[in-house]
Design a protein around this motif. Sequence first.
Motif, PDB file in Angstrom:
ATOM      1  N   LEU A   2       2.691  -7.793   9.020  1.00 39.45           N
ATOM      2  CA  LEU A   2       4.091  -7.464   9.946  1.00 39.45           C
ATOM      3  C   LEU A   2       5.246  -8.396   9.428  1.00 39.45           C
ATOM      4  CD1 LEU A   2       2.939  -8.045  13.541  1.00 39.45           C
ATOM      5  CD2 LEU A   2       3.036  -5.823  12.217  1.00 39.45           C
ATOM      6  N   ARG A   3       6.166  -7.503   9.155  1.00 35.28           N
ATOM      7  CA  ARG A   3       7.453  -8.412   8.617  1.00 35.28           C
ATOM      8  C   ARG A   3       8.532  -7.911   9.585  1.00 35.28           C
ATOM      9  NH1 ARG A   3       8.351  -9.590   2.851  1.00 35.28           N
ATOM     10  NH2 ARG A   3       6.097  -9.349   1.779  1.00 35.28           N
ATOM     11  N   ILE A  37       3.289 -17.735   9.757  1.00 34.62           N
ATOM     12  CA  ILE A  37       4.486 -17.494  10.003  1.00 34.62           C
ATOM     13  C   ILE A  37       5.546 -17.972   9.091  1.00 34.62           C
ATOM     14  CG2 ILE A  37       6.377 -17.438  11.626  1.00 34.62           C
ATOM     15  CD1 ILE A  37       4.353 -17.232  13.683  1.00 34.62           C
ATOM     16  N   GLU A  38       6.518 -17.064   8.490  1.00 30.32           N
ATOM     17  CA  GLU A  38       7.386 -17.679   7.341  1.00 30.32           C
ATOM     18  C   GLU A  38       8.902 -17.200   8.088  1.00 30.32           C
ATOM     19  OE1 GLU A  38       7.086 -17.675   3.346  1.00 30.32           O
ATOM     20  OE2 GLU A  38       5.033 -16.871   3.688  1.00 30.32           O
TER      21      GLU A  38
END
Length: 73
Positions: free
Chosen positions: A16-17, A63-64
């Motif tokens: 996911l983005r 997560i980023e």
Amino acid sequence: MSKAPLIVKKDGTINLRIFMDTTSIKLVVNDGEQVITNRIFPEDTSKQFNLFTEGGKVCVNSIESWKLGSVWK
């Protein structure tokens, strides 16, 4: 709320983005296999979002986040 069928990779994962700004959110699944875009109207003080699932469990591996600069400056 928008919904789309989820296509899980052979290894059981999804990528996911999530792109957010002050008035929109875009969800890109598995490098563009599915894309959902919506307008949002959060409170001015809003600083968070929530991830959730229906009918199953999820494990978040990483997560980023990056802060985007203004195009007007």
